[in-house]
Scaffold this active site. Structure first.
Site, PDB file in Angstrom:
ATOM      1  N   ASP A   2       0.791  -1.201   0.009  1.00 35.65           N
ATOM      2  CA  ASP A   2       0.065   0.045  -0.184  1.00 35.65           C
ATOM      3  C   ASP A   2       0.934   1.094   0.199  1.00 35.65           C
ATOM      4  OD1 ASP A   2      -2.417  -1.236   0.046  1.00 35.65           O
ATOM      5  OD2 ASP A   2      -2.660  -1.306   2.194  1.00 35.65           O
TER       6      ASP A   2
ATOM      7  N   ARG B  66       0.067   4.002  16.600  1.00 37.77           N
ATOM      8  CA  ARG B  66      -0.493   5.134  15.395  1.00 37.77           C
ATOM      9  C   ARG B  66      -0.342   6.456  15.948  1.00 37.77           C
ATOM     10  NH1 ARG B  66       0.716   1.466  12.215  1.00 37.77           N
ATOM     11  NH2 ARG B  66      -0.832   0.154  11.198  1.00 37.77           N
TER      12      ARG B  66
ATOM     13  N   ASP C 185      -7.258   2.658  11.683  1.00 35.45           N
ATOM     14  CA  ASP C 185      -6.118   3.347  11.662  1.00 35.45           C
ATOM     15  C   ASP C 185      -5.992   4.769  11.207  1.00 35.45           C
ATOM     16  OD1 ASP C 185      -4.667   1.444  13.209  1.00 35.45           O
ATOM     17  OD2 ASP C 185      -3.973   0.263  11.093  1.00 35.45           O
TER      18      ASP C 185
ATOM     19  N   SER D 132      -2.988  -9.131   5.742  1.00 33.23           N
ATOM     20  CA  SER D 132      -2.416  -7.892   6.087  1.00 33.23           C
ATOM     21  C   SER D 132      -1.696  -8.134   7.292  1.00 33.23           C
ATOM     22  CB  SER D 132      -3.573  -6.767   5.944  1.00 33.23           C
ATOM     23  OG  SER D 132      -3.133  -5.890   6.778  1.00 33.23           O
TER      24      SER D 132
HETATM   25  N1  ARG Z   1      -7.744  -4.384  14.076  1.00 32.58           N
HETATM   26  C1  ARG Z   1      -6.499  -4.035  14.645  1.00 32.58           C
HETATM   27  C2  ARG Z   1      -6.919  -2.428  15.052  1.00 32.58           C
HETATM   28  O1  ARG Z   1      -7.642  -2.013  14.617  1.00 32.58           O
HETATM   29  C3  ARG Z   1      -5.188  -4.132  13.697  1.00 32.58           C
HETATM   30  C4  ARG Z   1      -5.537  -3.155  12.626  1.00 32.58           C
HETATM   31  C5  ARG Z   1      -4.469  -3.479  11.494  1.00 32.58           C
HETATM   32  N2  ARG Z   1      -4.235  -4.924  11.120  1.00 32.58           N
HETATM   33  C6  ARG Z   1      -3.604  -5.358  10.020  1.00 32.58           C
HETATM   34  N3  ARG Z   1      -3.466  -6.564  10.121  1.00 32.58           N
HETATM   35  N4  ARG Z   1      -2.868  -4.645   9.341  1.00 32.58           N
HETATM   36  O2  ARG Z   1      -6.111  -1.821  16.032  1.00 32.58           O
END
Ligand code: ARG
Length: 390
Positions: free
Chosen positions: A13, A92, A121, A173
């Site tokens: 990405d 984040r 995110d 992912s």
């Molecule tokens: N569901 C988790 C969150 O919102 C992780 C998000 C990212 N997950 C990933 N496999 N890239 O904090």
């Protein structure tokens, strides 16, 4: 040219995003935050430059992540929906802060991230930027570009000579940092599908975990773990060591259907051995050293804290105020917890503290009992009085 700082991971990405932003007329500064995700940062840096980034800046945020993000979360016992130790969510705001700092230094008025419009995110990045540097404009290429599927992105990447590592066979992912790993999408989108062992990155399967228990002594000072088995360790080393030891014993795996902020239920697999061990140990020490009212009230705070982290509200007055409250509660959370790791479990089997509120002479059914049982009769009479039918 408009300067933009892109939070760059080296994955598909954000690699496509570099190119896409260049095509939109931006000069791209790729910002790589090291939050303990491992992998080859130098290689990712080369890749960003090859795609056309003007500059790549690596921010070493691991120490700050451990001290100012992970430990406050641990002191708060924050776990989302009872199972998610919040590794991704927690990183984040820190990455956003790093990005905003770079933007200021480089005099860029734009920042960008590679999050989709369906996840949490994007909210976390953007709300953090709004609180820290409200003048920065955020661009979210993945939300804007016309590449609706992974396949379309791969095609775009191939067309523009962007090196890709994801194969169509392993389309998960994955987001990793010091506090844990999140794995989603692909076959996992079927909630009935049980992931194969290969999916796990940090933990061995239970069947391959040692049959003999591993014991750990974890020492906490005011709610912060500082020693493992009698040895002083800095925050990063301690967490890494526990990830390794816990991972070998298959500790910290979770399979969760969770509620995203944007209203979607999603399925995620998590691995967080150190988090599982430290949360268990920290809670055990609190149960020994905090009084009932603080303990019960703190449970409510934990719940709120976990939502606040999940929902991108890290840089907010409420979070700051809760930290003050939590720090006050941690003044006597000092002592040692003995944890037993065995076949996927991390359980507290012993605890001690100079501030222990446990009084054996009150609890004992054996010799030396000083509890006056005759007081119980009157106590119960008044306790039950409001409910006594006449
Ligand atoms: N569901 C988790 C969150 O919102 C992780 C998000 C990212 N997950 C990933 N496999 N890239 O904090």
């Amino acid at each position: 040219m408009k300067k933009i700082v892109l939070a760059y991971s080296g994955g598909l990405d954000t690699s496509v995003a570099v190119k896409w932003l260049i095509e939109k007329g931006y000069a791209v500064i790729a910002y790589m935050a090291d939050v303990g995700q491992g992998g080859d940062l130098a290689k990712a840096k080369k890749k960003a430059l090859k795609i056309g980034a003007k500059k790549v800046i690596i921010g070493n945020l691991k120490k700050e992540f451990a001290k100012d993000y992970i430990f406050p979360l641990l002191k708060a016992n924050a776990v989302y929906e009872g199972k998610y130790f919040l590794a991704t969510a927690l990183s984040r705001p820190l990455i956003a802060k790093g990005m905003a700092e770079v933007a200021k230094k480089e005099k860029a008025s734009f920042v960008a991230h590679g999050c989709t419009g369906k996840g949490n995110d994007q909210v976390r990045f953007e709300v953090a930027v709004m609180s820290l540097a409200p003048k920065l404009k955020v661009i979210a290429p993945v939300r804007e570009w016309d590449l609706p599927t992974r396949e379309a992105e791969i095609r775009y990447a191939k067309m523009h000579n962007i090196p890709i590592e994801v194969t169509k066979k392993k389309p998960y992912s994955i987001d990793k940092n010091l506090w844990g790993i999140s794995i989603e999408s692909g076959k996992l989108e079927d909630p009935w599908f049980e992931p194969k062992d290969e999916i796990y990155q940090m933990t061995k399967p239970v069947s391959k975990a040692p049959a003999k228990p591993v014991y750990l002594n974890i020492y906490f000072q005011k709610g912060i773990p500082t020693k493992l088995n009698g040895k002083n360790l800095d925050p990063i080393d301690l967490i890494e060591k526990l990830n390794e030891m816990g991972g070998r014993c298959s500790v910290g795996r979770t399979d969760l259907i969770e509620d995203r902020l944007v209203g979607i239920k999603s399925r995620e697999i998590y691995e967080a051995p150190a988090a599982a061990i430290l949360m268990e140990a920290h809670k055990a020490l609190e149960r020994l050293t905090l009084d009932r009212e603080i303990l019960h009230f703190k449970d409510i705070v934990s719940l709120k804290y976990s939502r606040l982290v999940y929902e991108g509200l890290w840089f907010t007055p409420l979070k700051e105020a809760l930290d003050k409250f939590i720090d006050k509660t941690q003044e006597k959370v000092t002592g040692t917890v003995r944890i037993k790791l065995l076949k996927g479990q991390a359980v507290c089997v012993g605890r001690k503290s100079p501030y222990s509120l446990y009084k054996r002479e009150l609890a004992t059914y054996g010799e030396g009992d000083i509890f006056d049982q005759s007081h119980a009769k009157g106590f119960i009479e008044l306790w039950g009085l409001p409910y006594k039918k006449s």
